[in-house]
Design a protein around this motif. Structure first.
Motif, short mmCIF file in Angstrom:
data_model
loop_
_atom_site.label_atom_id
_atom_site.label_comp_id
_atom_site.label_asym_id
_atom_site.label_seq_id
_atom_site.Cartn_x
_atom_site.Cartn_y
_atom_site.Cartn_z
N VAL A 192 -109.05 -11.12 40.71
CA VAL A 192 -108.11 -11.02 39.41
C VAL A 192 -106.96 -11.69 39.46
CG1 VAL A 192 -107.23 -9.12 37.91
CG2 VAL A 192 -109.30 -8.57 39.57
N GLU A 193 -106.67 -12.56 38.77
CA GLU A 193 -105.40 -13.29 38.41
C GLU A 193 -104.11 -12.52 38.46
OE1 GLU A 193 -104.96 -16.43 38.43
OE2 GLU A 193 -107.15 -17.45 37.85
N ASP A 194 -103.13 -12.84 39.32
CA ASP A 194 -102.15 -12.17 39.36
C ASP A 194 -101.37 -11.80 37.93
OD1 ASP A 194 -102.05 -12.47 41.86
OD2 ASP A 194 -100.22 -13.33 42.12
N SER A 195 -101.60 -12.85 37.02
CA SER A 195 -101.20 -12.44 35.55
C SER A 195 -101.88 -11.31 34.93
CB SER A 195 -101.21 -13.80 34.81
OG SER A 195 -102.66 -14.22 34.65
N ASP A 196 -103.32 -11.39 35.10
CA ASP A 196 -104.03 -10.02 34.80
C ASP A 196 -103.46 -8.79 35.40
OD1 ASP A 196 -105.50 -11.53 32.98
OD2 ASP A 196 -106.82 -11.95 34.39
N LEU A 197 -103.32 -8.76 36.68
CA LEU A 197 -102.77 -7.46 37.39
C LEU A 197 -101.38 -7.04 36.84
CD1 LEU A 197 -103.64 -8.40 41.18
CD2 LEU A 197 -104.53 -6.73 39.85
N GLU A 198 -100.57 -8.03 36.60
CA GLU A 198 -99.27 -7.62 35.82
C GLU A 198 -99.58 -6.98 34.50
OE1 GLU A 198 -95.60 -10.14 36.01
OE2 GLU A 198 -96.56 -10.67 34.13
N SER A 199 -100.46 -7.62 33.73
CA SER A 199 -100.72 -6.99 32.45
C SER A 199 -101.05 -5.61 32.44
CB SER A 199 -101.65 -8.10 31.59
OG SER A 199 -101.04 -9.39 31.49
N LEU A 200 -102.20 -5.52 33.71
CA LEU A 200 -102.96 -4.19 33.69
C LEU A 200 -101.71 -3.06 33.94
CD1 LEU A 200 -106.03 -4.98 35.69
CD2 LEU A 200 -106.18 -3.93 33.28
N ILE A 201 -100.98 -3.46 34.81
CA ILE A 201 -100.06 -2.54 35.33
C ILE A 201 -99.01 -2.00 34.17
CG2 ILE A 201 -97.93 -2.05 36.88
CD1 ILE A 201 -99.64 -4.17 39.03
N ALA A 202 -98.51 -3.27 33.65
CA ALA A 202 -97.54 -3.21 32.51
C ALA A 202 -97.93 -2.20 31.40
CB ALA A 202 -97.03 -4.28 31.93
N SER A 203 -99.32 -2.39 31.03
CA SER A 203 -99.77 -1.56 29.86
C SER A 203 -100.12 -0.09 30.35
CB SER A 203 -100.93 -2.30 29.23
OG SER A 203 -102.02 -2.62 30.24
N SER A 204 -100.12 0.31 31.59
CA SER A 204 -100.58 1.56 32.07
C SER A 204 -99.57 2.59 32.39
CB SER A 204 -101.49 0.95 33.27
OG SER A 204 -102.45 0.40 33.03
N PRO A 205 -99.59 3.77 31.80
CA PRO A 205 -98.79 4.73 32.18
C PRO A 205 -98.87 5.19 33.57
CG PRO A 205 -100.57 5.67 30.95
CD PRO A 205 -100.61 4.28 30.73
N ARG A 206 -97.91 5.52 34.35
CA ARG A 206 -97.89 5.71 35.72
C ARG A 206 -97.07 6.86 36.14
NH1 ARG A 206 -96.33 0.50 35.01
NH2 ARG A 206 -94.46 0.95 35.99
N LYS A 207 -97.34 8.01 35.34
CA LYS A 207 -96.28 9.20 35.51
C LYS A 207 -96.95 10.19 36.11
CE LYS A 207 -92.69 8.01 33.02
NZ LYS A 207 -91.44 7.71 33.42
N THR A 208 -98.30 10.29 36.31
CA THR A 208 -99.25 11.10 36.93
C THR A 208 -100.31 10.50 37.94
OG1 THR A 208 -100.62 11.33 35.31
CG2 THR A 208 -98.93 12.69 35.01
N LYS A 209 -100.67 11.47 38.84
CA LYS A 209 -101.94 10.85 39.60
C LYS A 209 -103.06 10.48 38.98
CE LYS A 209 -103.87 10.66 43.94
NZ LYS A 209 -104.04 11.83 44.64
N GLU A 210 -103.34 11.29 37.70
CA GLU A 210 -104.46 10.80 36.86
C GLU A 210 -104.13 9.44 36.35
OE1 GLU A 210 -107.32 12.15 36.68
OE2 GLU A 210 -106.76 13.24 37.94
N ASP A 211 -103.00 9.12 36.07
CA ASP A 211 -102.62 7.81 35.50
C ASP A 211 -102.85 6.70 36.59
OD1 ASP A 211 -101.62 8.96 32.82
OD2 ASP A 211 -99.54 8.82 33.81
N LEU A 212 -102.75 6.95 37.76
CA LEU A 212 -103.09 5.79 38.73
C LEU A 212 -104.32 5.81 38.83
CD1 LEU A 212 -100.37 6.28 41.89
CD2 LEU A 212 -100.08 5.10 39.32
N LYS A 213 -105.01 6.88 38.64
CA LYS A 213 -106.63 6.95 39.01
C LYS A 213 -107.12 5.97 38.00
CE LYS A 213 -107.68 10.84 41.40
NZ LYS A 213 -108.39 12.33 41.47
#
Length: 241
Positions: A192-213
């Motif tokens: 996975v390209e770094d740019s794609d990892l960056e987009s995935l992280i940026a577009s994902s909520p990360r407030k709960t354990k379920e969000d990280l899953k």
């Protein structure tokens, strides 16, 4: 508040999973990618993360030096295992470690497994790969794009369990509100390209354990879309004040 989620998968091509992760010690995160044949790779990576975890388990205050010493402990464990099982003489492993302590993230690594930091919408690779192709990049002989498809891209120049005299890279940085950390093997970063990892992280909520899953599922989906040609493992760590 610290949220954590880790996953390890053998992928579509490999018959066994030679990666290992260890999240058994609070605020300590260990990930390894073994080499040296099916049995050897599994044994080396598992020995590394378990040995390092045991070494640091009862440490009241973690330091960068102690984190490095856990790598030396893992190195000795693998070398000792080779004495007992000479048929595993070629085994070794990468390892990357992170520890949260007193508002800082301490890190150490050997090999090409990586630690990334995501802050303010940007993903940064903190560790520098100990690999043949990264040396060429550093010397200006190869671009990052060329590195990803180079026939020798999987050759590492440093590993745990190969030599008595092992050099460990380490460092630390302040943790800010919202800092996100990704530890991963090259089965993730190579797919996975770094740019794609960056987009995935940026577009994902990360407030709960379920969000990280859910973010982990999206990352693994990308790995599989790219062919999942290697074992793929990651640890996600989210820090909120």
């Amino acid at each position: 508040m610290i949220l954590t989620y880790g996953e390890s998968d053998k992928g579509l091509v490999r018959k066994v999973n030679e990666d290992a992760i260890n999240l058994s010690v609070e605020n300590l995160y260990l990930l390894a990618d073994g080499m040296g044949g099916y049995d050897g790779g599994q044994i080396a990576s598992t020995l590394a993360v378990k040995s390092a975890g045991r070494f640091l388990k009862d440490t009241p205050v973690l330091t960068e030096q102690l984190l490095k010493e856990s790598f030396y402990c893992a190195n000795r464990a693998i070398l000792n295992e080779k004495v007992d099982q000479p048929e595993l003489k070629s085994m070794g492993t990468t390892m990357v470690a992170a520890a949260a302590c007193e508002g800082k993230l301490l890190w150490a690594h050997v090999g090409d497994s990586r630690l990334y930091r995501f802050q303010d919408g940007k993903l940064e690779q903190v560790t520098v790969d100990h690999s043949f192709v990264m040396e060429l990049v550093t010397e200006g002989k190869l671009s990052l794009a060329e590195m990803r498809v180079h026939p020798r891209k999987n050759e590492i120049t440093r590993a745990v369990g190969i030599e008595e005299d092992m050099k460990v890279d380490s460092g630390s940085f302040a943790l800010e509100d919202g800092t996100f950390i990704l530890l991963c093997t090259d089965g993730v970063s190579g797919m996975v390209e770094d740019s794609d990892l960056e987009s995935l992280i940026a577009s994902s909520p990360r407030k709960t354990k379920e969000d990280l899953k859910e973010l982990g599922r999206r990352i693994m989906d990308k790995v599989y879309e790219a062919g999942a040609r290697d074992n793929a493992s990651f640890i996600l760590i989210q820090f909120w004040n």
